[in-house]
Motif scaffolding. Structure first.
Motif, short mmCIF file in Angstrom:
data_model
loop_
_atom_site.label_atom_id
_atom_site.label_comp_id
_atom_site.label_asym_id
_atom_site.label_seq_id
_atom_site.Cartn_x
_atom_site.Cartn_y
_atom_site.Cartn_z
N ALA A 1 0.81 -1.22 -0.16
CA ALA A 1 0.07 0.00 0.07
C ALA A 1 0.77 1.00 -0.03
O ALA A 1 0.35 2.43 0.36
CB ALA A 1 -0.76 -0.07 1.19
N PHE A 2 2.13 1.12 -0.27
CA PHE A 2 3.07 2.32 -0.38
C PHE A 2 2.60 3.06 -1.78
O PHE A 2 2.25 2.40 -2.75
CB PHE A 2 4.49 1.86 -0.43
CG PHE A 2 5.09 1.55 0.99
CD1 PHE A 2 5.18 2.47 1.75
CD2 PHE A 2 5.46 0.14 1.17
CE1 PHE A 2 5.52 2.38 3.23
CE2 PHE A 2 6.05 0.08 2.40
CZ PHE A 2 6.05 0.94 3.33
N GLY A 3 2.73 4.19 -1.71
CA GLY A 3 2.62 5.17 -2.93
C GLY A 3 3.81 6.09 -3.22
O GLY A 3 4.94 5.92 -2.69
N GLY A 4 3.72 6.77 -4.10
CA GLY A 4 4.72 7.91 -4.62
C GLY A 4 6.13 6.95 -4.98
O GLY A 4 5.97 5.91 -5.55
N ALA A 5 7.01 7.49 -4.63
CA ALA A 5 8.57 7.03 -4.76
C ALA A 5 8.60 5.43 -4.44
O ALA A 5 9.42 4.78 -4.87
CB ALA A 5 9.46 7.83 -4.53
N VAL B 1 2.86 11.49 5.70
CA VAL B 1 2.00 10.49 5.45
C VAL B 1 2.58 9.69 4.45
O VAL B 1 3.20 10.14 3.34
CB VAL B 1 0.67 11.51 4.82
CG1 VAL B 1 -0.09 10.48 4.13
CG2 VAL B 1 0.04 12.36 5.76
N TRP B 2 2.60 8.57 4.93
CA TRP B 2 2.98 7.31 4.06
C TRP B 2 1.88 6.49 3.47
O TRP B 2 1.94 5.71 2.42
CB TRP B 2 3.89 6.49 4.63
CG TRP B 2 5.47 7.05 4.91
CD1 TRP B 2 6.59 7.08 4.31
CD2 TRP B 2 5.64 7.74 6.10
NE1 TRP B 2 7.47 7.92 4.69
CE2 TRP B 2 6.98 8.18 5.99
CE3 TRP B 2 4.74 8.26 7.18
CZ2 TRP B 2 7.52 9.08 6.84
CZ3 TRP B 2 5.57 9.11 8.33
CH2 TRP B 2 6.80 9.47 8.00
N TYR B 3 0.78 6.56 4.30
CA TYR B 3 -0.45 5.83 3.94
C TYR B 3 -1.82 6.25 3.58
O TYR B 3 -2.04 7.23 4.66
CB TYR B 3 -0.59 4.46 5.07
CG TYR B 3 -1.85 3.78 4.70
CD1 TYR B 3 -1.70 2.97 3.78
CD2 TYR B 3 -2.95 4.02 5.60
CE1 TYR B 3 -2.90 2.12 3.42
CE2 TYR B 3 -4.21 3.29 4.92
CZ TYR B 3 -4.16 2.14 4.29
OH TYR B 3 -5.09 1.63 4.00
N ARG B 4 -2.28 6.12 2.64
CA ARG B 4 -3.81 6.74 2.42
C ARG B 4 -4.62 5.50 2.11
O ARG B 4 -4.14 4.66 1.43
CB ARG B 4 -3.67 7.73 1.60
CG ARG B 4 -3.17 9.21 2.10
CD ARG B 4 -3.49 10.25 1.04
NE ARG B 4 -3.01 11.50 1.78
CZ ARG B 4 -2.33 12.40 1.13
NH1 ARG B 4 -1.81 12.18 -0.18
NH2 ARG B 4 -1.79 13.52 1.54
N MET B 5 -5.74 5.64 2.57
CA MET B 5 -6.75 4.63 2.24
C MET B 5 -7.01 4.77 0.88
O MET B 5 -7.34 5.95 0.38
CB MET B 5 -8.32 4.75 2.93
CG MET B 5 -7.99 4.10 4.35
SD MET B 5 -8.33 2.44 4.29
CE MET B 5 -8.08 2.00 6.05
N PRO B 6 -7.37 3.80 0.06
CA PRO B 6 -7.80 3.94 -1.44
C PRO B 6 -9.15 4.73 -1.44
O PRO B 6 -9.88 4.42 -0.43
CB PRO B 6 -7.78 2.19 -1.87
CG PRO B 6 -7.40 1.41 -1.03
CD PRO B 6 -7.11 2.29 0.26
N PRO B 7 -9.55 5.20 -2.51
CA PRO B 7 -10.83 5.71 -2.68
C PRO B 7 -12.05 4.63 -2.56
O PRO B 7 -11.74 3.49 -2.65
CB PRO B 7 -10.97 6.16 -3.95
CG PRO B 7 -9.76 5.62 -4.90
CD PRO B 7 -8.82 5.18 -3.89
N GLU B 8 -13.13 5.29 -2.00
CA GLU B 8 -14.30 4.21 -1.50
C GLU B 8 -14.65 3.40 -2.60
O GLU B 8 -15.11 2.37 -2.33
CB GLU B 8 -15.50 5.10 -1.17
CG GLU B 8 -15.19 5.43 0.33
CD GLU B 8 -16.45 6.18 1.13
OE1 GLU B 8 -17.66 5.63 0.72
OE2 GLU B 8 -16.08 7.07 2.07
N ASP B 9 -14.55 3.49 -3.87
CA ASP B 9 -15.12 2.58 -5.01
C ASP B 9 -14.04 1.59 -5.33
O ASP B 9 -14.21 0.90 -6.30
CB ASP B 9 -15.27 3.55 -6.37
CG ASP B 9 -13.90 4.30 -6.77
OD1 ASP B 9 -12.98 4.32 -6.27
OD2 ASP B 9 -14.09 5.06 -7.86
N LYS B 10 -12.92 1.63 -4.44
CA LYS B 10 -11.83 0.35 -4.84
C LYS B 10 -11.93 -0.29 -3.65
O LYS B 10 -11.25 -1.32 -3.35
CB LYS B 10 -10.66 1.03 -4.80
CG LYS B 10 -10.52 2.16 -6.01
CD LYS B 10 -9.65 1.16 -7.27
CE LYS B 10 -8.91 2.25 -8.06
NZ LYS B 10 -9.54 1.77 -9.56
#
Lengths: 299, 494
Positions: A87-91, A133-142
């Motif tokens: 669930a990491f994002g960005g770099a 912030v390193w973690y964000r919940m995915p959008p609700e439609d996912k």
């Protein structure tokens, strides 16, 4: 329970795996409040990662590599197919494990939040703080279902090579943040398999934070028995690891949290405060093991 | 003291051996009785007498413990009425309210709980517990009378180790003077006397005040060895201990930066250096707080807080740096060549003073006491300052002083407990040998993997000094300092 004494060092780094449920029910309010469970969990995860980085920061060029951190999100797609993975994002997108120095260098974002700070005259002021912030919940439609057993299997798969590489380290700590279990999900066997992954210092620890949906229930922090646990409590109790003696002694020595011999490393029906209490234990990890108890007359 | 002033705090701790040999009869003015009964009777008598003097005991704290060796280790039992207090000492004013069993008319009430004499005599372990209580009490009562320990036991189990702990207790001091120990040693069949007056004297007419140190004109010591080594697996630059030696040779200090802090290396070095420069007299918490605040200001400037990355700013705010300290200062020698010394400690960095076959350790008397969370000098604002603890004594030319951070101190004290207290060997040890020994101990898990630091000082021949005396806090003598900061190998032959 022997072992669980290895100190975290660059030679023997530790391992923290966040296992974060991303089902749709996480959009509901936590403990009957307006704040979504997803938001409370994201904030808590980000806060703990920041604490781990700070723990490893000795004022040198980079923080020390005392931990490898993974964030595994788990849900299903609209067709019920499990979606489980980094669930990491960005770099850092797609990476299973990220070492502390890299985490420090690559937050997804640094938000400006406000924090209540008490002043000497008793009043409270809001101060602006940087909140990485390193973690964000995915959008609700996912976000749909709760494939917990698949999450355990995934964690086991990424931990197997990790323990091979770090056979002497403190065993991995898997921190599960979830709000429930599917009735028909056979989670027990994959959980046992996950906990069987071991280093010379002990077996993988499954530490479970069950987030409360309803208002009014008392959170059960580190219970010693499943008898009084409502909801999925007895299942969480069976899945979670017994707390190692060294960790229990550290908690007793340095906090006022309720622990006893036989405590499970879990919290059932956690509200926001209980989540923070549960995660605060991991902030003790940078201190020397085992944490000695202050003699009564010096406390 | 005027009549309206309350009496100063005072502390009386009594240890009574409950071991089997205490069942042997000894002679007393009241006839032949078991030694344990004699000890109980005299302590009951003293406590009854104290209860009758009213206001004079207002600040008095009391503890009476029985001890015996058992298969599970040392049993250390509270013998007074009311539950055992957390701090091992109870306010006498509350204790004296208790309902007590009576003896016959004219005899003291029974303050001490009756118990059988059985088990082994383990005076060294019990005395080490007492040392810890008295060290804590003296650090938190800087305006108090010198604390008093009464030890009632036969000679069984006594030896080098218990004698060392007693000497270490006698070295503990408050400004009003060093701690006092009354050893009532019973010999089966022999007359034991009735030493209530001696105990009374110690409580109310204490020792001489701690003398101010007069800075010596010539160096008080030579540095025999300086050993230091960072944690295994770390680079030398990550060593977070520190030491400093005043160039004039009358003050030295070691500090141990706590491993959970940030910029601890700078903090511990700063404290050690400031100690030898400032020669602070950290009598009570306010003095400690003021001294730490000044050092903190320098530290904050040195770390350049506004330029730190977020994780460092967070850690500076939430944790900061912290360190333990042990420092020793020497005065000018007297005509006989003896000179006074004074040691200051916060936390568990240790000093060992070895003179001939005798030695004392400070502020820890036994290796097992190192296994606890020490007091710390912290950069974090809003945290109460710790109280320093003091020891004093005199030394002769040729004596050794060892200053060690906790991991090394643990090894030294454990060796001593095993009968291998060979302090002289450290003055002669080659740095390579020292490093090899400590690396092996840490690699094999026989010692915690920690930073290690050991300073070995030898007291110089004393030339009596005719200069007019200067103040105790003369900071000009030791202006220049040796400092461990900078690039260098990790072992320094002195």
């Amino acid at each position: 329970m022997n072992g669980y004494r290895r100190m975290f060092s660059r030679e023997h780094p530790g391992c923290v795996v966040f296992l974060v449920e991303q089902s749709l029910s996480m959009a509901d309010g936590i403990s009957g409040t307006q704040r979504s469970k997803a938001d409370a969990v994201s904030t808590a995860v980000n806060k703990l990662i920041a604490s781990l980085i700070a723990m490893c920061d000795k004022g040198e060029d980079r923080p020390r590599h005392w931990f490898d951190v993974a964030i595994v999100g788990y849900t299903t797609d609209a067709n019920g197919e499990p979606v489980v993975g980094s669930a990491f994002g960005g770099a850092l997108a797609g990476r299973d494990f990220v070492a502390i120095p890299d985490l420090a260098e690559h937050p997804l974002d640094i938000e400006i939040r406000t924090k209540a700070e008490p002043r000497n005259d008793g009043s409270v002021i809001q101060v602006r703080v940087e909140f990485p912030v390193w973690y964000r919940m995915p959008p609700e439609d996912k976000r749909f279902g709760t494939p917990t057993s698949r999450a355990y299997e995934h964690a086991r798969a990424i931990l197997q090579p990790w323990v091979k590489e770090h056979p002497e380290s403190f065993p991995p700590m898997v921190i599960q943040m979830a709000d429930g279990l599917s009735i028909d999900d056979r989670v027990e066997e994959p959980a046992v398999a996950l906990k069987s992954i071991a280093t010379a210092d002990g077996h993988t620890l499954l530490c479970i934070c069950d987030v409360a949906s309803e208002r009014g229930g008392e959170p059960d922090l580190f219970p010693v028995s499943e008898e009084q646990l409502p909801g999925d409590g007895h299942r969480w109790f069976a899945l979670s690891s017994a707390m190692p003696t060294t960790v229990r002694e550290a908690i007793e020595a340095r906090t006022a949290l309720p622990v006893a011999p036989g405590s499970r490393w879990m919290v059932n029906d956690a509200d926001t405060v209980a989540i923070l209490k549960f995660l605060s234990v991991f902030e003790l990890m940078g201190l020397p093991w085992p944490l000695p108890r202050l003699p009564a007359h010096l406390r | 003291m005027t009549e309206s002033e309350p009496p100063p705090p005072a502390c009386l701790l009594a240890l009574v051996s409950l071991a089997e040999p205490m069942s042997a009869d000894v002679g007393t003015p009241l006839g032949d009785v078991p030694a344990l009964h004699a000890a109980r009777y005299v302590l009951d008598f003293v406590l009854d007498a104290l209860a009758s003097v009213g206001e004079a005991t207002a600040g008095l704290e009391i503890g009476v413990y029985g001890y015996r060796g058992t298969p599970d280790g040392l049993a250390f039992e509270w013998l007074l009425p009311a539950p055992e207090p957390e701090g091992a000492l109870a306010a006498f004013s509350t204790l004296s309210q208790a309902e007590l069993p009576q003896r016959a008319d004219g005899q003291p009430r029974k303050w001490l709980r009756g118990t059988e004499a059985e088990g082994q005599a383990e005076p060294a372990a019990a005395l080490a517990r007492a040392h810890r209580v008295l060290a804590w009490w003296s650090s938190t009562h800087p305006l108090g009378r010198p604390p008093v320990l009464v030890h009632c036991a036969t000679a069984d189990g006594a030896g080098e180790q218990s004698a060392t702990v007693v000497r270490s207790i006698r070295a503990l001091s408050v400004p009003a003077g060093p701690a006092q120990v009354f050893e009532w040693t019973f010999v089966p069949g022999a007359y034991a006397g009735f030493p209530s007056d001696d105990i009374w004297e110690m409580v109310f007419n204490p020792s001489d005040p701690r003398p101010a140190l007069t800075a010596p004109a010539a160096p008080a010591f030579t540095v025999e060895r300086i050993f230091w080594s960072q944690k295994r697996g770390n680079d030398p630059g990550m060593w977070e201990d520190a030491y400093a030696v005043g160039v004039c040779g009358s003050v030295a200090a070691v500090c141990d930066g706590a491993s959970d802090g940030i910029f601890c290396r700078d903090w511990s070095a700063r404290l050690a250096n400031r100690f030898v420069q400032d020669r602070p007299v950290l009598t009570a918490r306010p003095e400690v707080a003021a001294w730490v605040a000044a050092a903190r200001k320098d530290w904050q400037a040195a770390i350049d807080y506004p330029k730190l990355r977020w994780s460092q700013q967070n850690k500076v705010n939430d944790t900061g740096a912290s360190a333990t300290l042990a420092g020793v200062e020497f005065g000018a020698p007297g005509a006989d060549g003896e000179r006074p010394w004074r040691a200051t400690a916060v936390g568990d960095a240790c000093l060992i003073h070895s003179s001939g076959n005798n030695w004392v350790s400070f502020p820890i008397a036994a290796a097992d006491q190192l296994n606890s969370a020490p007091s710390l000098l912290r950069t974090k604002i809003g945290v109460a300052a710790p109280a320093a603890v003091f020891a004093t004594g005199t030394c002769r030319p040729g004596d050794l002083f060892l200053l060690a951070t906790d991991a090394v101190a643990g090894k030294l004290l454990a060796d001593a407990a095993d009968g291998n207290a060979d302090w002289e060997s450290y003055a002669a040890l080659a740095p390579e040998s020292w490093l090899a020994e400590f690396d092996e101990l840490r690699d094999t898990g026989k010692m915690v993997n920690d930073d290690c630091t050991l300073l070995v000082l030898r007291v110089a021949p004393g030339v009596p000094d005719d200069r007019p005396s200067t103040t105790e806090n003369d900071s000009t003598q030791d202006g220049a300092i040796l400092t461990p900061l900078g690039e260098r190998s990790n072992v320094d032959p002195a």
